[in-house]
Each structure stands twice: as structure tokens, then as C-alpha cells.
Design a protein around this motif. Structure first.
Motif, PDB file in Angstrom:
ATOM      1  N   THR A  49      67.659 -32.750 -30.793  1.00 26.44           N
ATOM      2  CA  THR A  49      66.472 -32.588 -31.038  1.00 26.44           C
ATOM      3  C   THR A  49      66.908 -31.021 -31.192  1.00 26.44           C
ATOM      4  N   SER A  50      67.049 -30.352 -30.410  1.00 23.71           N
ATOM      5  CA  SER A  50      67.469 -29.297 -30.542  1.00 23.71           C
ATOM      6  C   SER A  50      68.558 -28.946 -32.115  1.00 23.71           C
ATOM      7  N   GLN A  51      69.170 -30.276 -32.360  1.00 20.40           N
ATOM      8  CA  GLN A  51      70.060 -30.098 -33.210  1.00 20.40           C
ATOM      9  C   GLN A  51      69.875 -29.710 -34.752  1.00 20.40           C
ATOM     10  N   VAL A  52      68.722 -31.222 -35.335  1.00 22.10           N
ATOM     11  CA  VAL A  52      68.569 -31.381 -35.840  1.00 22.10           C
ATOM     12  C   VAL A  52      67.721 -30.211 -35.878  1.00 22.10           C
ATOM     13  N   GLN A  53      66.457 -29.169 -35.330  1.00 22.22           N
ATOM     14  CA  GLN A  53      66.365 -27.764 -35.670  1.00 22.22           C
ATOM     15  C   GLN A  53      67.411 -27.404 -35.978  1.00 22.22           C
ATOM     16  N   VAL A  54      68.087 -27.221 -35.230  1.00 19.79           N
ATOM     17  CA  VAL A  54      69.361 -25.942 -35.724  1.00 19.79           C
ATOM     18  C   VAL A  54      69.773 -26.359 -37.388  1.00 19.79           C
ATOM     19  N   LEU A  55      70.124 -27.337 -37.329  1.00 21.91           N
ATOM     20  CA  LEU A  55      70.570 -28.163 -38.447  1.00 21.91           C
ATOM     21  C   LEU A  55      69.639 -27.145 -39.930  1.00 21.91           C
ATOM     22  N   VAL A  56      68.103 -27.855 -39.626  1.00 21.53           N
ATOM     23  CA  VAL A  56      67.037 -27.444 -40.594  1.00 21.53           C
ATOM     24  C   VAL A  56      67.640 -25.907 -41.158  1.00 21.53           C
ATOM     25  N   LEU A 222      63.062 -36.528 -34.355  1.00 18.98           N
ATOM     26  CA  LEU A 222      64.148 -37.534 -34.860  1.00 18.98           C
ATOM     27  C   LEU A 222      63.873 -38.788 -35.106  1.00 18.98           C
ATOM     28  N   CYS A 223      62.249 -39.269 -35.175  1.00 21.07           N
ATOM     29  CA  CYS A 223      61.814 -40.281 -35.709  1.00 21.07           C
ATOM     30  C   CYS A 223      61.576 -40.546 -36.865  1.00 21.07           C
ATOM     31  N   GLU A 224      61.224 -39.204 -37.567  1.00 22.18           N
ATOM     32  CA  GLU A 224      60.787 -38.530 -38.892  1.00 22.18           C
ATOM     33  C   GLU A 224      62.285 -38.676 -39.529  1.00 22.18           C
ATOM     34  N   TRP A 226      65.272 -40.222 -38.701  1.00 17.33           N
ATOM     35  CA  TRP A 226      65.642 -40.976 -39.273  1.00 17.33           C
ATOM     36  C   TRP A 226      64.886 -42.160 -39.479  1.00 17.33           C
ATOM     37  N   ASP A 227      64.024 -42.298 -40.153  1.00 13.53           N
ATOM     38  CA  ASP A 227      62.873 -42.973 -40.557  1.00 13.53           C
ATOM     39  C   ASP A 227      62.510 -44.216 -39.452  1.00 13.53           C
ATOM     40  N   VAL A 228      62.348 -43.500 -38.332  1.00 11.45           N
ATOM     41  CA  VAL A 228      62.293 -44.977 -36.743  1.00 11.45           C
ATOM     42  C   VAL A 228      60.626 -44.639 -36.911  1.00 11.45           C
ATOM     43  N   GLN A 229      61.002 -45.672 -36.095  1.00  8.47           N
ATOM     44  CA  GLN A 229      59.185 -46.431 -35.943  1.00  8.47           C
ATOM     45  C   GLN A 229      58.548 -46.082 -37.245  1.00  8.47           C
TER      46      GLN A 229
END
Ligand SMILES: Cc1cccc(C)c1Nc1c(-c2c(F)cccc2F)nc2cccc(C)n12
Length: 229
Positions: A49-56, A222-224, A226-229
Motif C-alpha cells: 500500500t505504501s509502495q503504491v502511494q510512493v509510486l503515485v 490496492l483494490c483500486e 488492481w481492480d480487485v473486489q
């Protein structure tokens, strides 16, 4: 003859001292404690989750990215997130952290409910990245080049993405020549890693599915992505 006896008070005192001693362990002692698959999954979910935030945040600071079509910005982020995160976690993994931390992270990844068939390619990739001994500039540029890949699904204006990616590939190529003068193939090896990265997308999708089948919970971010759930 005179029997040694621990008195009641001494017993209480000893228990208190032992409890304090076990509670206040130094880090490497904690590392030896094995964690459950659930604990490992939770830690990795926080990391992801923090890696996605850093990536954005990183992506928003790529010159020109925010002037792309907004839907294309989303398509590029979603299409490159796994590859960018494999690159970043490879850097984290290969950084010579204090002794024992890399092994601990490896152990926690291995014991997080990921099946063995995905563990192998993941660590092979980490090793192949580690062997490249990339400079920070090369790491940053390779990640930016990965994000600005024109042929991601749903990207409309390919040309606009290519116009951003081209100059970065030019700089990266020059850096490789400067940093690795005795390795004329170094740039080609770097780009070869991007091909290996693409195959990891497939494995990642399988990892997500297998976690979901075992009812693992992801964070909303993460759901957003990777289109999960
Ligand atoms: C943070 C981390 C580091 C190394 C290995 C793993 C498995 C993780 N964690 C996850 C990754 C992921 C990643 F973040 C980087 C590289 C490869 C990845 F599989 N993707 C996801 C998706 C949903 C939940 C998690 C826990 N998760």
C-alpha cells in the motif's frame, strides 16, 4: 542438608524480571521469532500500500505526466503498477540493509501464502536486478520508462506517451555508457529486465487471485489499482 528454597516473594520477583526481559527484546532477537502467514501478509499489504502511494507521487512528478490525458494517466498507472513495484521492491530487497533484514523480508515473503511457483521467478528477478548494480539515476529512469510504456491497455494517445518516454530512454542510454564504459551491452541488459518484468504481471495476477480465494483482505488502494473486489 539445608534445602535451598525460593520464597513466594522471590518467585514473584523472578517472574516480573523474566517478563520484562522477554518483552524488551533487541531487533535481531525479534527477527528470529517466526511470524504467521497472516502476520506476514499484513506486513506485505502495508508495504504494498505504501509502495503504491510512493509510486503515485513519483509518477505525478515525472515531467509532462500531468499534462497527459487524465484517463491515460490512470491507464498508465494501473498498467505499470506491478512492474514499477517489482522494480522498487527489488531495490529495497537488494539494498544492503543491516545484516539479517533482507533474510527476514525474504522469509516473510516466502511465508505469506504465495505458492512456490511464484516465489521462484520473484526472487530470480530480484537477483537479476541486484546483479546489475544500477545507480540511483538508472533505477529512477528505468522506473519512469516502465511507467511511460505507450502500449498499456486502454491508453488512447500512444504518441503523447512515446514523446515523454523517448527522451528518458535517450538519457538512460547515455547514463549506461557513462556508468558502465566496459559493458557496451549494459543498456540492452537493462531493457531485457523490462521484458522479464512483463512476465511477472501474469504471476502477480495469480498471486492476487490465490490470496482472494483464501479470503485475504486488501486495502482500498490496492483494490483500486488492481481492480480487485
Ligand atoms: C510489498 C511486497 C513485496 C514483495 C513481495 C510481495 C508479495 C509484496 N506484497 C504485495 C505485492 C507485491 C509488491 F508490492 C511488490 C512486488 C511484488 C508483489 F507481489 N502485491 C500485492 C498485492 C496485494 C497484497 C500484497 C501484500 N502485495
Amino acid at each position: 542438608k539445608d534445602k535451598v528454597e525460593i520464597t513466594k516473594e522471590q518467585q514473584v520477583l523472578m517472574q516480573a524480571i523474566l517478563k520484562a526481559y522477554e518483552r524488551h527484546q533487541i531487533p535481531q532477537d525479534v527477527a528470529k521469532r517466526l511470524y504467521s502467514a497472516e502476520e506476514n501478509f499484513l506486513l506485505l499489504t502495508e508495504m504494498a500500500t505504501s509502495q503504491v502511494q510512493v509510486l503515485v507521487e513519483f509518477t505525478k512528478n515525472i515531467p509532462g505526466f500531468l499534462s497527459l490525458d487524465h484517463e491515460d494517466q490512470i491507464a498508465l498507472l494501473k498498467g505499470s503498477a506491478v512492474e514499477a513495484m517489482f522494480l522498487r521492491s527489488a531495490q529495497v530487497f537488494n539494498r544492503k540493509t543491516p545484516a539479517g533484514h533482507t533474510e527476514v523480508l525474504e522469509e516473510r515473503i516466502r511465508k505469506s501464502g504465495i505458492s512456490e511457483e511464484f516465489i521462484k521467478p520473484m526472487f530470480n528477478f530480484y537477483k537479476s536486478i541486484g546483479e546489475l548494480l544500477m545507480s540511483p539515476e538508472e533505477q529512477a529512469l528505468l522506473t519512469a520508462v516502465t511507467i511511460l510504456t505507450p502500449d498499456r491497455p486502454y491508453v488512447k494517445d500512444h504518441a503523447a506517451v512515446e514523446r515523454l518516454q523517448e527522451p528518458m530512454l535517450e538519457v538512460l542510454k547515455k547514463l549506461c555508457t557513462l556508468h558502465h564504459p566496459h559493458e557496451p551491452q549494459y543498456f540492452a541488459r537493462l531493457l531485457g529486465r523490462l521484458t522479464e518484468l512483463r512476465s511477472l504481471n501474469h504471476y502477480h495476477a495469480e498471486i492476487i487471485t490465490s490470496w482472494r480465494v483464501n479470503d485475504h483482505k486488501f486495502t482500498p488502494l490496492l483494490c483500486e489499482i488492481w481492480d480487485v473486489q
